[in-house]
Every structure is written in structure tokens, then in C-alpha cells.
Design a protein around this motif. Structure first.
Motif, PDB file in Angstrom:
ATOM      1  N   PHE A  98     -10.919 -47.728 -26.847  1.00 58.00           N
ATOM      2  CA  PHE A  98     -11.082 -47.862 -25.402  1.00 58.00           C
ATOM      3  C   PHE A  98     -10.686 -46.586 -24.671  1.00 58.00           C
ATOM      4  CE2 PHE A  98     -11.145 -52.662 -25.365  1.00 58.00           C
ATOM      5  CZ  PHE A  98     -12.403 -52.711 -24.789  1.00 58.00           C
ATOM      6  N   HIS A  99     -10.226 -45.603 -25.434  1.00 58.77           N
ATOM      7  CA  HIS A  99      -9.701 -44.397 -24.787  1.00 58.77           C
ATOM      8  C   HIS A  99     -10.237 -43.140 -25.464  1.00 58.77           C
ATOM      9  CE1 HIS A  99      -6.946 -47.144 -22.871  1.00 58.77           C
ATOM     10  NE2 HIS A  99      -6.771 -47.680 -24.063  1.00 58.77           N
ATOM     11  N   LYS A 101      -8.945 -39.963 -25.818  1.00 51.23           N
ATOM     12  CA  LYS A 101      -7.771 -39.101 -25.676  1.00 51.23           C
ATOM     13  C   LYS A 101      -7.530 -38.328 -26.958  1.00 51.23           C
ATOM     14  CE  LYS A 101      -6.607 -40.807 -21.648  1.00 51.23           C
ATOM     15  NZ  LYS A 101      -6.650 -40.050 -20.426  1.00 51.23           N
ATOM     16  N   LYS A 102      -6.845 -37.203 -26.792  1.00 58.75           N
ATOM     17  CA  LYS A 102      -6.693 -36.256 -27.888  1.00 58.75           C
ATOM     18  C   LYS A 102      -5.982 -36.849 -29.113  1.00 58.75           C
ATOM     19  CE  LYS A 102      -5.773 -31.404 -28.536  1.00 58.75           C
ATOM     20  NZ  LYS A 102      -5.159 -30.193 -28.022  1.00 58.75           N
ATOM     21  N   ALA A 103      -4.877 -37.576 -28.888  1.00 62.59           N
ATOM     22  CA  ALA A 103      -4.107 -38.098 -30.019  1.00 62.59           C
ATOM     23  C   ALA A 103      -4.928 -39.098 -30.835  1.00 62.59           C
ATOM     24  CB  ALA A 103      -2.831 -38.763 -29.525  1.00 62.59           C
ATOM     25  N   LEU A 104      -5.706 -39.935 -30.137  1.00 61.15           N
ATOM     26  CA  LEU A 104      -6.524 -40.931 -30.836  1.00 61.15           C
ATOM     27  C   LEU A 104      -7.648 -40.251 -31.608  1.00 61.15           C
ATOM     28  CD1 LEU A 104      -6.799 -43.673 -28.073  1.00 61.15           C
ATOM     29  CD2 LEU A 104      -5.238 -43.593 -29.987  1.00 61.15           C
ATOM     30  N   ASN A 107      -6.175 -38.691 -34.745  1.00 59.30           N
ATOM     31  CA  ASN A 107      -5.982 -39.704 -35.800  1.00 59.30           C
ATOM     32  C   ASN A 107      -7.303 -40.026 -36.493  1.00 59.30           C
ATOM     33  OD1 ASN A 107      -3.300 -39.846 -35.169  1.00 59.30           O
ATOM     34  ND2 ASN A 107      -3.479 -41.710 -33.961  1.00 59.30           N
ATOM     35  N   LEU A 129     -15.047 -46.346 -25.012  1.00 56.07           N
ATOM     36  CA  LEU A 129     -15.439 -46.961 -23.726  1.00 56.07           C
ATOM     37  C   LEU A 129     -14.379 -46.552 -22.709  1.00 56.07           C
ATOM     38  CD1 LEU A 129     -16.399 -50.711 -24.249  1.00 56.07           C
ATOM     39  CD2 LEU A 129     -17.788 -48.946 -23.232  1.00 56.07           C
ATOM     40  N   ARG A 131     -13.526 -44.923 -18.839  1.00 59.89           N
ATOM     41  CA  ARG A 131     -14.065 -44.540 -17.516  1.00 59.89           C
ATOM     42  C   ARG A 131     -13.550 -43.174 -17.073  1.00 59.89           C
ATOM     43  NH1 ARG A 131     -13.180 -50.064 -16.429  1.00 59.89           N
ATOM     44  NH2 ARG A 131     -15.137 -51.184 -16.374  1.00 59.89           N
ATOM     45  N   GLU A 134     -10.865 -37.706 -21.129  1.00 60.27           N
ATOM     46  CA  GLU A 134     -10.207 -36.403 -21.074  1.00 60.27           C
ATOM     47  C   GLU A 134     -11.237 -35.344 -21.469  1.00 60.27           C
ATOM     48  OE1 GLU A 134      -6.788 -35.317 -23.857  1.00 60.27           O
ATOM     49  OE2 GLU A 134      -5.805 -36.510 -22.304  1.00 60.27           O
TER      50      GLU A 134
END
Lengths: 172, 153
Positions: A98-99, A101-104, A107, A129, A131, A134
């Protein structure tokens, strides 16, 4: 007559629903649409991958960290396999979140690095998904073949559909 | 240019104080969103620091701290022991830090009492970590020497 005193709970769209939607769209837009694809490919949410890797865990070279591998196996949300004997061979790992972002993404990138070593030639896709994504550059994540981000499922699916038809199912 | 965790401590403390229970969780349980991320209610966000990573969600936070200790195996083992020892007394210190980090701090919205202790940890322990590790190395070396001395006595 309407029932009194019964409120209908608003159903939240969860990651579980997102994964199920991806599986059903891959089935309906590819596997059920083209018989040749249905004969050669199958899709699931990781059950077959665990079944395929668990027996070979003890025979793998010591270069593979068992703990990292177990973690990597659990990460992909949806996996497309080429039907083979005795086990199907994964051809595409799809990470759904759902995000964006860099850390996800890091991983997912690390997990796909390990999985691609086990199954050379496989593709990896990250679908989010989100909105408010980043600003992330694709070249930072070399093990992910495509980064898809959209505010709605359809927006994500159009991009993923294009990737799957051009790469994973292109040879058929 | 990235900030260091210590330089952004006030912002981190503000985030920790602002954690709230997530109402209408789809799982219908009060679990930390930072480990779940199953729905949009988690409001996940990250802040990357020069020496760590802060994962923020509506009801919980995970702060990973990276310490520059070089490649010495003994230093890594000492840090792991230190994290274990702190985790036995401080509930917000995770016994096993996340991969690639030496300390992981986990805060749930119910852990507001732990915030002053966390602040003290960052202010008192973090600047002295080099000295603490040196003390640990000296103790290990003395232990090894005492074993050898006992052997020859």
C-alpha cells in the motif's frame, strides 16, 4: 422492511483484497482468455513457491542464508509459475504493498535478488497503491524489473498488464 | 544532506507523543500498524537519517539505529549483547535489531511513559557508545589473558 438497529460496517480495502484482485485479474485477463497460457502457466499467492523451495532448502549451497531465504519466500504477494514437473517454476514475483516508500522497496529488492538467484530468468515487479508516492528512482532497485505506483487498482493494473504481456507472457 | 537521529530528536519525540490508537482496524484488534501495513489506515511514512531509519505509522513507530563500528566481529557481538541487555530492562528496545542496524526501538501508542527513557538513552548512551565498546573489548582481552595466566600458573 428494513431491519432496525443494524449498522452496516464499512468494508476496508486491505492488502489481502489487493492481492486477491491481482490474482483474479491475471487469471481473467490472461489465463482464462488464452487457452495456451492456461495450459502453461498458473498463478497463486505463494503456496506453490513454499512447496517448491522447502524440499530443496537442505540441498542448497551454503552461500544462501536460510533465514534470509525463508524471509524472501514470504515476501512476494503474487507469483506466476510456468507449469513443470515435479514442481512449477516461478517466472514472475509480484510484490504488492500500500506504500511506495524506500524501505519497503529495499526489502522487496533484497528478496527478489535472492529469489532471482534461485530462479534465474524470473521477473520481479513492485506494485503499490499509494496516493502520495515518494520520488524514487528505478535504478536504485536493480533487482526489480518494474515499479508500478497508482492511486487506484485499475491504474496499477494497466501498467502491470502491459509489463506482463510484454515480458512474462510475450513468448506465447 | 541527511540529518543524524540525535539532531532530529525533538521531531522524533513529537512523533512519538502523537501516536494514537487506530479506530476501526480491519482486523478488529489493536495491533502495531508498523508490522502490519495491511491497510491505508496505517498512514505509513519514513524518514531516512544518516545513521538510521524511522518508520512511522498512525499507532506505532520503529526507529532503526546504525552505528559506525567498523567490521570487527567482536564489536558486532558486543553491540548485540548490549542490545539484549538493554531490551531486558527497556521494553522499547528490541532484542534482535532489524537487519543492517545495531539498535531497533519500537514504540506503540501505549508506550508514552517510555519516551523520557528513550530521550535519556539517546542523550546519555549514544554519545558514549565508542567508550562503552572499548570497555567491553578491554574486559574480553583481560578475560582471555587471565585464562592464559591460569594455564601457566
Amino acid at each position: 422492511m428494513a431491519r432496525k438497529g443494524r449498522r452496516r460496517r464499512k468494508v476496508e480495502y486491505t492488502k489481502n483484497d489487493f492481492e486477491k484482485d491481482l490474482v483474479s485479474r491475471i487469471k481473467s485477463d490472461f489465463l482464462k482468455k488464452f487457452q495456451v497460457l492456461d495450459e502453461r502457466y498458473t498463478v497463486d499467492r505463494g503456496r506453490l513457491l513454499k512447496a517448491a523451495i522447502e524440499p530443496i532448502l537442505d540441498t542448497l549451497s551454503l552461500d544462501f542464508d536460510r533465514r534470509e531465504l525463508r524471509r524472501a519466500i514470504a515476501m512476494p504477494a503474487v507469483i506466476i509459475y510456468r507449469k513443470m514437473q515435479p514442481h512449477p517454476r516461478p517466472v514472475c514475483f509480484i510484490f504488492a504493498e500500500f506504500h511506495f516508500k524506500k524501505a519497503l522497496l529495499t526489502n522487496a529488492n533484497n528478496a527478489s535478488c535472492l529469489l532471482k538467484k534461485l530462479f534465474p530468468g524470473a521477473y520481479a515487479a513492485y506494485v503499490a497503491l499509494d496516493r502520495n508516492p515518494e520520488g524514487i528512482r528505478k535504478k536504485e532497485f536493480k533487482n526489480l524489473d518494474i515499479l508500478v505506483c497508482g492511486s487506484g487498482f485499475e491504474e496499477c493494473w494497466i501498467k502491470l498488464h502491459e509489463f506482463l504481456s510484454q515480458n512474462v507472457f510475450s513468448s506465447e | 544532506m541527511l540529518l543524524r537521529i540525535r539532531d532530529d530528536l525533538q521531531n522524533i519525540l513529537r512523533i512519538l507523543r502523537g501516536l494514537k490508537r487506530v479506530s476501526a482496524c480491519p482486523k478488529r484488534v489493536d495491533i502495531p500498524c508498523v508490522f502490519c501495513l495491511e491497510c491505508e489506515r496505517s498512514k505509513y511514512d519514513e524518514i531516512v537519517y544518516e545513521d538510521g531509519l524511522l518508520k512511522i505509522t498512525a499507532n506505532s513507530v520503529l526507529l532503526n539505529l546504525k552505528l559506525d563500528v567498523g567490521e570487527a566481529e567482536l564489536d558486532k557481538a558486543l553491540l548485540l549483547e548490549l542490545a539484549k541487555a538493554f531490551s531486558s530492562r527497556l521494553s522499547f528496545v528490541m532484542e534482535k535489531p532489524e537487519e543492517g542496524y545495531q539498535f531497533s526501538f519500537f514504540f506503540f501508542h501505549t508506550d508514552k511513559d517510555a519516551i523520557p527513557l528513550f530521550e535519556r538513552f539517546i542523550d546519555d548512551v549514544l554519545p558514549q557508545i565508542g567508550g562503552i565498546l572499548t570497555q567491553g573489548r578491554i574486559n574480553v582481552r583481560n578475560w582471555a589473558r587471565s585464562v592464559v595466566q591460569k594455564f601457566f600458573s
